[in-house]
Design an enzyme around this catalytic site. Structure first.
Site, PDB file in Angstrom:
ATOM      1  N   LYS A 209       0.838  -1.196   0.000  1.00  0.00           N
ATOM      2  CA  LYS A 209       0.000   0.000   0.000  1.00  0.00           C
ATOM      3  C   LYS A 209       0.883   1.259   0.000  1.00  0.00           C
ATOM      4  O   LYS A 209       0.700   2.152  -0.799  1.00  0.00           O
ATOM      5  CB  LYS A 209      -0.884  -0.052   1.252  1.00  0.00           C
ATOM      6  CG  LYS A 209      -1.904   1.039   1.363  1.00  0.00           C
ATOM      7  CD  LYS A 209      -2.832   0.720   2.535  1.00  0.00           C
ATOM      8  CE  LYS A 209      -3.643   1.920   2.955  1.00  0.00           C
ATOM      9  NZ  LYS A 209      -4.547   1.608   4.070  1.00  0.00           N
ATOM     10  N   GLU A 215      10.514  -4.664   4.666  1.00  0.00           N
ATOM     11  CA  GLU A 215      10.618  -6.049   4.196  1.00  0.00           C
ATOM     12  C   GLU A 215      10.320  -6.142   2.701  1.00  0.00           C
ATOM     13  O   GLU A 215      11.054  -6.767   1.938  1.00  0.00           O
ATOM     14  CB  GLU A 215       9.625  -6.946   4.953  1.00  0.00           C
ATOM     15  CG  GLU A 215       9.926  -7.149   6.428  1.00  0.00           C
ATOM     16  CD  GLU A 215       9.261  -6.122   7.315  1.00  0.00           C
ATOM     17  OE1 GLU A 215       8.946  -5.002   6.846  1.00  0.00           O
ATOM     18  OE2 GLU A 215       9.053  -6.421   8.511  1.00  0.00           O
ATOM     19  N   ARG A 272      -5.272  -5.238   6.358  1.00  0.00           N
ATOM     20  CA  ARG A 272      -5.819  -6.569   6.691  1.00  0.00           C
ATOM     21  C   ARG A 272      -7.249  -6.750   6.189  1.00  0.00           C
ATOM     22  O   ARG A 272      -7.846  -7.799   6.409  1.00  0.00           O
ATOM     23  CB  ARG A 272      -5.712  -6.806   8.194  1.00  0.00           C
ATOM     24  CG  ARG A 272      -6.359  -5.756   9.064  1.00  0.00           C
ATOM     25  CD  ARG A 272      -5.939  -5.933  10.525  1.00  0.00           C
ATOM     26  NE  ARG A 272      -6.439  -4.858  11.375  1.00  0.00           N
ATOM     27  CZ  ARG A 272      -5.847  -3.688  11.545  1.00  0.00           C
ATOM     28  NH1 ARG A 272      -4.729  -3.401  10.896  1.00  0.00           N
ATOM     29  NH2 ARG A 272      -6.348  -2.783  12.364  1.00  0.00           N
ATOM     30  N   HIS A 388      -4.465 -34.451  16.779  1.00  0.00           N
ATOM     31  CA  HIS A 388      -3.316 -35.247  17.211  1.00  0.00           C
ATOM     32  C   HIS A 388      -2.238 -34.376  17.807  1.00  0.00           C
ATOM     33  O   HIS A 388      -1.087 -34.777  17.907  1.00  0.00           O
ATOM     34  CB  HIS A 388      -2.775 -36.054  16.030  1.00  0.00           C
ATOM     35  CG  HIS A 388      -3.780 -37.044  15.543  1.00  0.00           C
ATOM     36  ND1 HIS A 388      -3.760 -38.380  15.916  1.00  0.00           N
ATOM     37  CD2 HIS A 388      -4.886 -36.880  14.768  1.00  0.00           C
ATOM     38  CE1 HIS A 388      -4.790 -38.998  15.352  1.00  0.00           C
ATOM     39  NE2 HIS A 388      -5.495 -38.113  14.661  1.00  0.00           N
ATOM     40  N   LYS A 508       9.407  -1.257  14.703  1.00  0.00           N
ATOM     41  CA  LYS A 508       9.914  -0.864  13.378  1.00  0.00           C
ATOM     42  C   LYS A 508      10.950   0.249  13.526  1.00  0.00           C
ATOM     43  O   LYS A 508      12.019   0.213  12.921  1.00  0.00           O
ATOM     44  CB  LYS A 508       8.765  -0.294  12.523  1.00  0.00           C
ATOM     45  CG  LYS A 508       7.885  -1.274  11.836  1.00  0.00           C
ATOM     46  CD  LYS A 508       7.053  -0.506  10.800  1.00  0.00           C
ATOM     47  CE  LYS A 508       5.695  -1.118  10.580  1.00  0.00           C
ATOM     48  NZ  LYS A 508       4.784  -0.306   9.795  1.00  0.00           N
TER      49      LYS A 508
HETATM   50  C1  G6Q Z   1      -2.632  -4.238   8.098  1.00  0.00           C
HETATM   51  C2  G6Q Z   1      -1.420  -3.523   8.396  1.00  0.00           C
HETATM   52  C3  G6Q Z   1      -0.151  -4.176   7.895  1.00  0.00           C
HETATM   53  C4  G6Q Z   1       0.213  -3.849   6.469  1.00  0.00           C
HETATM   54  C5  G6Q Z   1       1.657  -4.264   6.232  1.00  0.00           C
HETATM   55  C6  G6Q Z   1       2.114  -4.010   4.824  1.00  0.00           C
HETATM   56  O1  G6Q Z   1      -3.740  -3.867   8.385  1.00  0.00           O
HETATM   57  O2  G6Q Z   1      -1.551  -2.214   7.983  1.00  0.00           O
HETATM   58  O3  G6Q Z   1      -0.141  -5.567   8.061  1.00  0.00           O
HETATM   59  O4  G6Q Z   1      -0.650  -4.504   5.584  1.00  0.00           O
HETATM   60  O5  G6Q Z   1       2.487  -3.572   7.118  1.00  0.00           O
HETATM   61  O6  G6Q Z   1       2.023  -2.656   4.501  1.00  0.00           O
HETATM   62  P1  G6Q Z   1       2.194  -2.166   3.026  1.00  0.00           P
HETATM   63  O7  G6Q Z   1       1.100  -2.747   2.207  1.00  0.00           O
HETATM   64  O8  G6Q Z   1       2.130  -0.676   3.076  1.00  0.00           O
HETATM   65  O9  G6Q Z   1       3.533  -2.658   2.540  1.00  0.00           O
END
Ligand code: G6Q
Length: 546
Positions: A209, A215, A272, A388, A508
């Site tokens: 986003k 990462e 999410r 199990h 972070k």
């Molecule tokens: C979800 C969080 C989080 C996010 C990740 C990836 O609700 O905001 O899990 O999706 O940190 O973020 P980017 O899509 O910005 O890389």
């Protein structure tokens, strides 16, 4: 606007406290004994989904108080506020409109005076066209070969939904394509994903986003290096092998991705809650646009159900209230989600983020600290494997762990007797948890006295059974939307902002500070606490030795 009393001061809460004392010891054996029809009375059917909630420690009065709690908490108007696009994510001043992602084409949902539905469909239509080109082999890589490997690079909300949905709907996927998911900053994740792959046939979807996540950007850069090196090509090859899903066009084009191949979404879609946005591009390539739209239809049907059904037949609301009942009255700290379908093996992992990142909060919307427990720990594994492993604790441990069993009447792989065996286990587990096996029964089998307590099952351990016809794109959409709305309804009652995630920030920031300390070739003075300093020093010394 009507002010809502703090949770523990609401009249319905106080009634629940009194009621709880009355029924806390009542056994499910008694509830069932008193009412032979109980198994049907506490059952509800909607959208081809049947919820049996009779094996919960409730009676009609419990429900009456729980529904009063939903009313007193303003749940109905909160639902309307979300669907309308009010900025209910108050700490980020954002609307929460994942429901607009699956609204019908002719719907109208406004954010700051602009109808966002045409934007949603513009992206969906472009995704559809792109998917068709990949799936038909029309899209060629830099060396002229069609794409056969699709690697989604993303993390958190930009990974868990896509992985879960791919696994869940594998049976509907194009088997000539290979799908891989790289999320962890651990280089092993990338290295293992590309092992043996031909870069000329590989497409990366960089799903982020913000397009700034450490990462994802590290993995994307490594992917670019791997691709260009493997192809022996220059920057111009990137456009044929990388597409982006993002809200950040500037960063996307800085990376070298043609913004014509960028699929956007909006700040009113939380990470999410984004698997049905462009973040689901890998899902759409896998199952095709028509199946993806079927999935959206499933989401939409659950949205409508949540919005319109009365509480007593509203599956998300019933499950949300039962969750609160156990969390806040029985002090059950966790909920096990147990899908009896191998395809749903990543569903519990997906739910972990959805539930815990949303409602793992201790501050209310008005900024005060809560004086009650909030989000439960969600966890689970597909059945029958869990049986199990950890079911021992659920059956005989000291903690109460309410379970959600999820099962389908038809298997997508009807092999021999497998499905009947699988389903027999679902029904048996819920039965065993509820009714147990008394000491008298154990003794009557001739079990030695000293051994009898070990073999007793006290029962009275609650569960829901969700029974669907078959795992389809639409039923997956319904299931995901069901849990999204459970989370929402609980967040409203607990008075939380379920849509921010400030709790992930501190780690972070500290990691960013530590990176140069690990990489510096020069000796340096560390200014952390003595534990962190010692760990960093040991790491540096060990690395120096080689
Ligand atoms: C979800 C969080 C989080 C996010 C990740 C990836 O609700 O905001 O899990 O999706 O940190 O973020 P980017 O899509 O910005 O890389």
């Amino acid at each position: 606007m009507k002010t809502i009393a703090p949770l523990t001061q609401r009249a319905s809460w106080k009634s629940l406290e009194v009621h709880f004392e009355k029924i806390r010891e009542v056994h499910l054996r008694d509830w069932f004994g008193q009412d032979p029809a109980r198994g049907r009375v506490f059952g509800v059917e909607a959208l081809g989904m049947y919820l049996d909630y009779s094996k919960n420690r409730i009676d009609q009065e419990t429900l009456k108080h729980l529904f009063a709690l939903a009313d007193e908490s303003g749940l109905r108007s909160a639902i309307e506020a979300m669907f309308r696009g009010d900025a209910i994510n108050i700490t980020e001043n954002r609307a929460v409109l994942h429901t607009a992602l699956r609204a019908p084409r002719d719907a109208r949902v406004e954010v700051a005076g602009r109808n966002v539905i045409p934007d949603v469909y513009e992206v969906l239509d472009r995704m559809g066209g792109f998917c068709d080109r990949i799936r038909s082999g029309q899209w060629k890589g830099h060396a002229g070969k069609p794409i056969v490997n699709i690697i989604n690079i993303g993390i958190g909300g930009s990974d868990l939904g896509p992985v879960m949905a791919y696994e869940a709907l594998k049976s509907y996927s194009d088997r000539s394509l290979k799908f891989l998911f790289v999320s962890n900053v651990d280089g092993t994740d990338f290295a293992e994903a590309v092992e043996g792959l031909d870069p000329a046939e590989t497409l990366f979807i960089v799903a982020s986003k913000t397009f700034t996540t450490q990462e994802t950007m590290t993995n994307a850069q490594t992917a670019k290096d791997w691709l260009l090196q493997g192809l022996g090509a220059g920057q111009e090859a990137v456009a044929k092998h990388f597409v982006a899903v993002s809200t950040n066009a500037t960063k996307v084009s800085e990376f070298g991705i043609d913004t014509a191949n960028m699929f956007g979404f909006w700040d009113w879609v939380g990470g999410r809650y984004s698997m049905d946005s462009a973040i689901g591009l890998s899902t759409m390539i896998a199952i095709g646009p028509a199946n993806f739209h079927e999935m959206l239809t499933g989401f939409r049907q659950m949205d409508e159900h949540f919005r319109t059904a009365p509480w007593e037949s509203n599956i998300p609301v019933l499950m949300a209230l039962l969750g609160i009942w156990y969390n806040n009255f029985f002090q059950a700290a966790s909920i096990a989600v147990l899908p009896y379908d191998q395809y749903l093996k990543r569903f519990p992992a997906y739910l972990q983020q959805l539930t815990m990142e949303s409602n793992g909060k201790r501050v209310t919307l008005s900024g005060s600290y809560v004086d009650y427990d909030t989000g439960a720990v969600y966890w689970g594994e597909p059945g029958t494997n869990g049986q199990h492993s950890f079911y021992q604790l659920i059956h005989q441990g000291t903690r109460l762990i309410p379970c959600d069993f999820i099962a389908f009447c038809h298997s997508l792989n009807p092999v021999g007797r497998h499905h009947d065996l699988l389903m027999a286990n679902v029904f048996a587990q819920a039965e065993a948890l509820a009714f147990g096996k008394t000491l008298t029964e154990v003794r009557s089998e001739g079990t030695a006295e000293w051994l009898a307590p070990h073999r007793e099952f006290d029962g009275n351990r609650p569960s829901n059974v969700l029974l669907l016809e078959r795992l389809t794109p639409a039923s997956l959409g319904k299931l995901v939307a069901l849990y999204e709305h459970i989370v929402f309804a609980q967040g409203v009652i607990w008075n939380l902002d379920s849509f921010d995630q400030w709790g992930v920030e501190l780690g972070k920031v500290l990691a960013q500070r530590i990176v140069p300390e690990l990489e510096s070739p020069e000796p340096l003075e560390l200014r952390h606490d003595s534990s962190t300093n010692a760990l960093i020093e040991r790491y540096r010394a060990t690395r120096k030795k080689g």
